[in-house]
Design an enzyme around this catalytic site. Sequence first.
Site, PDB file in Angstrom:
ATOM      1  N   GLN A  48       0.846  -1.194   0.000  1.00  0.00           N
ATOM      2  CA  GLN A  48       0.000   0.000   0.000  1.00  0.00           C
ATOM      3  C   GLN A  48       0.878   1.239   0.000  1.00  0.00           C
ATOM      4  O   GLN A  48       1.758   1.384   0.851  1.00  0.00           O
ATOM      5  CB  GLN A  48      -0.927   0.036   1.215  1.00  0.00           C
ATOM      6  CG  GLN A  48      -1.881   1.217   1.150  1.00  0.00           C
ATOM      7  CD  GLN A  48      -2.824   1.264   2.310  1.00  0.00           C
ATOM      8  OE1 GLN A  48      -2.479   1.792   3.358  1.00  0.00           O
ATOM      9  NE2 GLN A  48      -4.007   0.711   2.114  1.00  0.00           N
ATOM     10  N   CYS A  78      -7.093   7.322   3.736  1.00  0.00           N
ATOM     11  CA  CYS A  78      -6.666   7.784   5.058  1.00  0.00           C
ATOM     12  C   CYS A  78      -6.687   9.303   5.138  1.00  0.00           C
ATOM     13  O   CYS A  78      -6.190   9.988   4.243  1.00  0.00           O
ATOM     14  CB  CYS A  78      -5.267   7.273   5.375  1.00  0.00           C
ATOM     15  SG  CYS A  78      -5.256   5.507   5.728  1.00  0.00           S
ATOM     16  N   LYS A 114      -7.684   2.172  -2.533  1.00  0.00           N
ATOM     17  CA  LYS A 114      -8.456   2.185  -1.291  1.00  0.00           C
ATOM     18  C   LYS A 114      -9.080   3.574  -1.194  1.00  0.00           C
ATOM     19  O   LYS A 114      -8.389   4.582  -1.303  1.00  0.00           O
ATOM     20  CB  LYS A 114      -7.537   1.950  -0.085  1.00  0.00           C
ATOM     21  CG  LYS A 114      -8.216   2.181   1.251  1.00  0.00           C
ATOM     22  CD  LYS A 114      -7.205   2.154   2.376  1.00  0.00           C
ATOM     23  CE  LYS A 114      -7.829   2.667   3.652  1.00  0.00           C
ATOM     24  NZ  LYS A 114      -6.831   2.797   4.711  1.00  0.00           N
TER      25      LYS A 114
END
Length: 127
Positions: A48, A78, A114
């Site tokens: 990631q 995030c 993501k």
Amino acid sequence: KHYRQLMRLISSQAILWTEMLVAPVHLRRKKAQTYLDYHAAQQPVVLQVAGSRPAELSKGVALAAPWGYSEINLNCGCPNQGSHGVNLMRDPSRAAAIVTAMQEAAGQTPVSVKCRLCAYSHSELDG
């Protein structure tokens, strides 16, 4: 790294993920091996990455290629104060350029993203 090893002992079927590596910080040549190394028994492992510049992420993905990750994932989820992570969801054209650059550098390795359902806070939505 140790946590991934523990998870692999618990389940041979789980897909394991690296910690989020920020391209300009973690994926510089001098330090990269420290962050990219993992034990082969941990496979499948997803790398990631985070960043906001297509060229930096492309270089990072190319640098990671010899490690044989099963997938490369761009973190667009995030929260942070910079221009990466969830803030990329506010700039879809930049995110698309990053994914394209990563795909070109990744070769046959799949690239995924993501993301969050929403890039805005409650206060921003309430107006």
